[in-house]
Design a protein around this motif. Structure first.
Motif, PDB file in Angstrom:
ATOM      1  N   SER A   1       7.465 -12.012  -2.980  1.00  0.00           N
ATOM      2  CA  SER A   1       7.189 -10.598  -2.528  1.00  0.00           C
ATOM      3  C   SER A   1       8.002 -10.511  -1.065  1.00  0.00           C
ATOM      4  O   SER A   1       8.636  -9.298  -1.223  1.00  0.00           O
ATOM      5  N   LEU A   2       8.115 -11.295  -0.328  1.00  0.00           N
ATOM      6  CA  LEU A   2       8.820 -11.082   0.913  1.00  0.00           C
ATOM      7  C   LEU A   2      10.217 -10.774   0.628  1.00  0.00           C
ATOM      8  O   LEU A   2      11.057  -9.851   1.134  1.00  0.00           O
ATOM      9  N   LEU A   3      10.685 -11.699  -0.155  1.00  0.00           N
ATOM     10  CA  LEU A   3      12.096 -11.765  -0.249  1.00  0.00           C
ATOM     11  C   LEU A   3      12.448 -10.132  -1.355  1.00  0.00           C
ATOM     12  O   LEU A   3      13.585  -9.729  -0.846  1.00  0.00           O
ATOM     13  N   VAL A   4      11.790  -9.943  -2.053  1.00  0.00           N
ATOM     14  CA  VAL A   4      11.958  -8.697  -2.719  1.00  0.00           C
ATOM     15  C   VAL A   4      12.107  -7.635  -1.708  1.00  0.00           C
ATOM     16  O   VAL A   4      12.944  -6.598  -1.611  1.00  0.00           O
ATOM     17  N   GLY A   5      10.933  -7.638  -1.042  1.00  0.00           N
ATOM     18  CA  GLY A   5      10.960  -6.783   0.056  1.00  0.00           C
ATOM     19  C   GLY A   5      12.131  -6.330   0.983  1.00  0.00           C
ATOM     20  O   GLY A   5      12.748  -5.588   1.213  1.00  0.00           O
ATOM     21  N   MET A   6      12.515  -7.799   1.292  1.00  0.00           N
ATOM     22  CA  MET A   6      13.730  -7.657   2.424  1.00  0.00           C
ATOM     23  C   MET A   6      14.929  -7.365   1.542  1.00  0.00           C
ATOM     24  O   MET A   6      15.716  -6.415   2.225  1.00  0.00           O
ATOM     25  N   ALA A   7      15.168  -7.793   0.400  1.00  0.00           N
ATOM     26  CA  ALA A   7      16.441  -7.447  -0.065  1.00  0.00           C
ATOM     27  C   ALA A   7      16.513  -6.011  -0.619  1.00  0.00           C
ATOM     28  O   ALA A   7      17.610  -5.514  -0.340  1.00  0.00           O
ATOM     29  N   CYS A   8      15.394  -5.516  -1.169  1.00  0.00           N
ATOM     30  CA  CYS A   8      15.435  -4.065  -1.278  1.00  0.00           C
ATOM     31  C   CYS A   8      15.653  -3.204   0.098  1.00  0.00           C
ATOM     32  O   CYS A   8      16.559  -2.275  -0.144  1.00  0.00           O
ATOM     33  N   THR A   9      15.104  -3.515   1.162  1.00  0.00           N
ATOM     34  CA  THR A   9      15.319  -2.759   2.231  1.00  0.00           C
ATOM     35  C   THR A   9      16.596  -2.893   2.682  1.00  0.00           C
ATOM     36  O   THR A   9      17.337  -2.008   3.048  1.00  0.00           O
ATOM     37  N   ALA A  10      17.171  -4.191   2.647  1.00  0.00           N
ATOM     38  CA  ALA A  10      18.397  -4.236   2.996  1.00  0.00           C
ATOM     39  C   ALA A  10      19.368  -3.412   2.390  1.00  0.00           C
ATOM     40  O   ALA A  10      20.185  -2.530   3.037  1.00  0.00           O
TER      41      ALA A  10
ATOM     42  N   VAL B   1      13.406   1.775  12.802  1.00  0.00           N
ATOM     43  CA  VAL B   1      11.841   2.109  12.798  1.00  0.00           C
ATOM     44  C   VAL B   1      11.765   2.687  11.199  1.00  0.00           C
ATOM     45  O   VAL B   1      10.679   2.001  10.418  1.00  0.00           O
ATOM     46  N   GLN B   2      12.811   3.237  10.690  1.00  0.00           N
ATOM     47  CA  GLN B   2      12.778   3.738   8.998  1.00  0.00           C
ATOM     48  C   GLN B   2      12.610   2.417   8.290  1.00  0.00           C
ATOM     49  O   GLN B   2      12.128   2.202   7.158  1.00  0.00           O
ATOM     50  N   SER B   3      13.374   1.372   8.706  1.00  0.00           N
ATOM     51  CA  SER B   3      13.767   0.198   7.739  1.00  0.00           C
ATOM     52  C   SER B   3      12.255  -0.573   8.056  1.00  0.00           C
ATOM     53  O   SER B   3      11.730  -1.039   6.655  1.00  0.00           O
ATOM     54  N   THR B   4      11.457  -0.455   8.941  1.00  0.00           N
ATOM     55  CA  THR B   4      10.142  -1.260   8.795  1.00  0.00           C
ATOM     56  C   THR B   4       9.241  -0.741   7.928  1.00  0.00           C
ATOM     57  O   THR B   4       8.380  -1.201   7.343  1.00  0.00           O
ATOM     58  N   ILE B   5       9.144   0.678   8.079  1.00  0.00           N
ATOM     59  CA  ILE B   5       8.503   1.554   7.048  1.00  0.00           C
ATOM     60  C   ILE B   5       8.592   1.300   5.681  1.00  0.00           C
ATOM     61  O   ILE B   5       7.678   1.014   4.692  1.00  0.00           O
ATOM     62  N   LEU B   6       9.883   1.267   5.349  1.00  0.00           N
ATOM     63  CA  LEU B   6      10.272   0.791   4.045  1.00  0.00           C
ATOM     64  C   LEU B   6       9.911  -0.543   3.563  1.00  0.00           C
ATOM     65  O   LEU B   6       9.666  -0.715   2.449  1.00  0.00           O
ATOM     66  N   PHE B   7      10.189  -1.534   4.389  1.00  0.00           N
ATOM     67  CA  PHE B   7       9.833  -2.820   4.046  1.00  0.00           C
ATOM     68  C   PHE B   7       8.343  -2.880   3.600  1.00  0.00           C
ATOM     69  O   PHE B   7       8.421  -3.394   2.469  1.00  0.00           O
ATOM     70  N   ALA B   8       7.662  -2.184   4.173  1.00  0.00           N
ATOM     71  CA  ALA B   8       6.161  -2.137   3.758  1.00  0.00           C
ATOM     72  C   ALA B   8       6.098  -1.592   2.688  1.00  0.00           C
ATOM     73  O   ALA B   8       5.525  -2.176   1.748  1.00  0.00           O
TER      74      ALA B   8
END
Ligand SMILES: Nc1ncnc2c1ncn2[C@@H]1O[C@H](COP(=O)(O)OP(=O)(O)OP(=O)(O)O)[C@@H](O)[C@H]1O
Ligand code: SF4
Ligand SMILES: [Mg+2]
Lengths: 301, 337
Positions: free
Chosen positions: A97-106, A220-227
């Motif tokens: 889950s975290l990997l998908v979240g991080m990769a997508c955010t990046a 800030v935007q990327s933290t919101i996105l990550f969640a």
């Protein structure tokens, strides 16, 4: 009381000779909620990624002998309906889950920033064209598209990769818009004119002068996105269109609760992923709030 | 005309005519007004509407006019931060009107700008050392460390302490920030500096310090200035020659002395009469202009000043007077002359 004033005086003095970044970092370090959240998130990330070293249980093997066991010494969080250890799956699931979240955010931040900054910097026709395209992508029916695309590609390419690419391709529009509007406002400052005047190439004006000054917004935007993207992954997986069923993810684990018997009588199967997901999302959002505050020159924490 | 000839022939040691560094011919810069359904251009803000300026090497040319008359646009167009709609810009003999890309970037080394707003003109995320070394590093492959002695010298030259090197712009006062901006403009050792109202945002007490610094630097670095101000008294102390702009047009150009002693254009006369005069004997009656400045998007026909001119005649609304030399070195655009 005396102490507090002395401290704030000291902090006033200290801002001298500090870059805006250093000031923001100090403000963030003093924000308790954000610091606790960061600590929690970091722990979750580290434990999830160290899963193979923490537990040796097999995550995928179905074990008929140990189906739906309640939590015990052997299985800290019990087992699911296929007899797999819930704790082990929780760790591996977090990793995915975290990997998908991080990769997508990046990917989303990268793509959104490139499109947004080029549109904002050049303006005119370039801007109109890029923004029309952005609107087009933003208006795509997200769910339908993810389902169709993953259905088409399933089997050909690794399911996880498809999911990451598809989510990313459909999600950069918001970032592009925000970055563009920030750049539009920022480029009115005379220092941008100055940077052109002293001989910076357009790419340098964007990268060295514009982006650092909108970076706080992007962070800030990327933290919101990550969640948001972790939630998106979980939602899709819950519906069965996300991470392939063979790979554990928090969303996949949650989908067990679709059975009313599990939902009502076997909380150990779905509660752990639900709780950890909720706390993770909350802490990411607290971190986002903390960052927003830290970057705001007017706030004085 | 006659007098110029006499002067030229009579000059015993032939006065070496200074070379012209900047020659601007019929310059126009319009901002398109977009509007309507498909964002088409539905009109133009004629911010600069056909002006001519010649500046000689080593000279300071002042440019004055009310807010919105197109001074900044003129300065920015000359430095090719904007692209002119029409006309020609010859810098040091080269035509820079249409160049772009790398050729333009190369050319920029020779002309720099000092900006009006000491707060907005410095990047808040850069240290002072970065800000001043960046222009040099855009053209030379050289590390920041190697450049440091050079930058420290520049800092000293504009009156900033060496400790400024590692600090950030937000730690300085307006006057000090303007010094940082001046050092940045100087870093490339340009030939021309356009100073766009460099002191108008500063406290009166610091204004003269910054003006004096600019004067000192001019001698030391062989600079030519285009000095923009909305205030005739600031320009008076700085300029050899002065151009007066009104609504995108140059209405009068003369050397410093004759402009103040004998303003010809009714607009210039009004501006000069508004300067507070300490000596009561010299005090003249103030000419108060009626009405507002017309919009540059829809300028009046004929003489641009006729809607407010106390001396306007009927034909002023029809004929647009050209700038012509009515006395040696004194140009004015008005049908009265
Ligand atoms: N980017 C722009 N787009 C459209 N119109 C503009 C733009 N910049 C300036 N203008 C208009 O062009 C005219 C000239 O502006 P300019 O900034 O050159 O005046 P100025 O003489 O420098 O005034 P100030 O003393 O206020 O700095 C003004 O009417 C202004 O509103
Ligand atoms: S031409 Fe006419 S309106 Fe214009 S300044 Fe001269 S007298 Fe005034
Ligand atoms: Mg201006």
């Amino acid at each position: 009381m005396v102490n507090v004033t002395a401290d704030s005086n000291k902090s006033q003095e200290k801002t001298i000779n500090m870059s805006p970044w250093a000031i923001a970092r100090r403000k963030f370090l003093r924000n308790k909620l954000a610091m606790i959240s960061s600590f929690f998130l970091l722990t979750v990330i580290i434990i999830s990624f160290l899963a193979p070293f923490i537990t040796t249980a097999d995550i995928s093997k179905v074990n008929i002998m140990q189906m739906t066991l309640e939590p015990s010494g052997d299985h800290w969080l019990g087992t699911d309906k296929s007899g797999r250890d819930v704790f082990t799956r929780l760790l591996y699931g977090g990793r995915v889950s975290l990997l998908v979240g991080m990769a997508c955010t990046a990917l989303v931040v990268l793509f959104g920033t490139i499109v947004g900054s080029i549109a904002g910097f050049y303006g005119g026709i370039v801007d109109s064209a890029l923004m029309r395209f952005t609107d087009f992508v933003l208006n795509f029916p997200f769910l339908v598209f993810v389902i169709v695309l993953s259905a088409i590609f399933r089997g050909y390419v690794d399911g996880l990769t498809i999911l990451i690419v598809v989510i990313s391709l459909l999600s950069w529009g918001g970032v592009a818009r925000i970055v563009r509007s920030k750049i539009l406002a920022e480029k009115e400052n005379e220092y941008i004119l100055a940077s052109v005047s002293i001989g910076c190439k357009p790419s340098k004006v964007i990268i060295k002068h514009l982006l650092p000054n909108v970076l706080s917004t992007i962070i800030v935007q990327s933290t919101i996105l990550f969640a948001g993207l972790i939630v998106a992954e979980s939602g899709l997986s819950y519906l069965g269109f996300g991470v392939p069923q063979t790979i554990p993810s928090w969303g996949n684990m949650l989908s067990a609760s679709q059975e009313s018997d599990v939902l009502a009588n076997k909380p150990w199967i779905w509660m752990p992923p639900a709780i950890i997901l909720t706390i993770t999302i909350l802490s990411i959002n607290f971190i986002g709030e903390g960052l927003k505050d830290a970057f705001n020159p007017k706030s004085n924490r | 005309m006659n007098m110029t000839e006499t002067r030229e022939t009579a000059a015993q040691p032939p006065e070496t005519e200074k070379e012209i560094l900047l020659d601007i011919q019929n310059l126009k810069t319009y901002y398109p007004i977009k509007g309507g359904f498909l964002k088409r251009t539905i009109g133009n803000v004629k911010a600069v509407d056909d002006i001519n300026i010649q500046i000689k090497k080593g000279e300071t040319m002042g440019l004055v006019g009310e807010s919105g008359c197109g001074k900044s646009t003129t300065g920015r167009t000359i430095l090719r931060l904007l692209t002119p709609t029409e006309g020609k810009i010859l810098f040091d003999g080269k035509d820079i009107t249409k160049i772009k890309g790398n050729a333009l970037r190369k050319a920029r080394q020779d002309f720099q700008m000092v900006f009006q707003d000491p707060y907005a003109s410095l990047n808040p995320t850069q240290s002072v050392g970065d800000i001043i070394s960046e222009p040099i590093r855009n053209y030379r492959r050289v590390s920041k460390k190697e450049l440091k002695p050079e930058i420290l010298e520049l800092l000293g030259r504009v009156g900033l302490p060496a400790e400024a090197y590692d600090k950030y712009a937000h730690e300085f006062s307006g006057g000090q920030r303007q010094r940082i901006g001046i050092a940045r403009a100087l870093a490339l050792k340009p030939k021309l500096i356009v100073a766009d109202e460099p002191v108008s945002a500063l406290d009166v007490s610091v204004q003269s310090q910054v003006l004096n610094l600019l004067k000192e630097l001019q001698d030391e670095f062989d600079l030519t200035y285009l000095f923009i101000a909305h205030d005739l008294s600031v320009v008076k102390h700085m300029s050899d020659r002065i151009g007066v702009m009104y609504l995108g047009n140059m209405v009068e150009v003369a050397d410093n002395k004759s402009l103040y002693a004998e303003p010809l254009h009714p607009y210039t006369q009004a501006l000069i009469s508004a300067i507070p005069e300490a000596d009561p004997k010299k005090r003249k009656e103030r000419i108060v202009l009626q009405g507002d400045v017309p919009s540059p998007a829809n300028p009046p026909s004929g003489c641009p000043f006729h809607t407010r001119c106390p001396m306007a005649k009927a034909e002023c609304a029809e004929i647009k007077p050209a700038l012509k030399e009515v006395k040696p070195g004194h140009h004015v655009a008005c049908i009265l002359y």
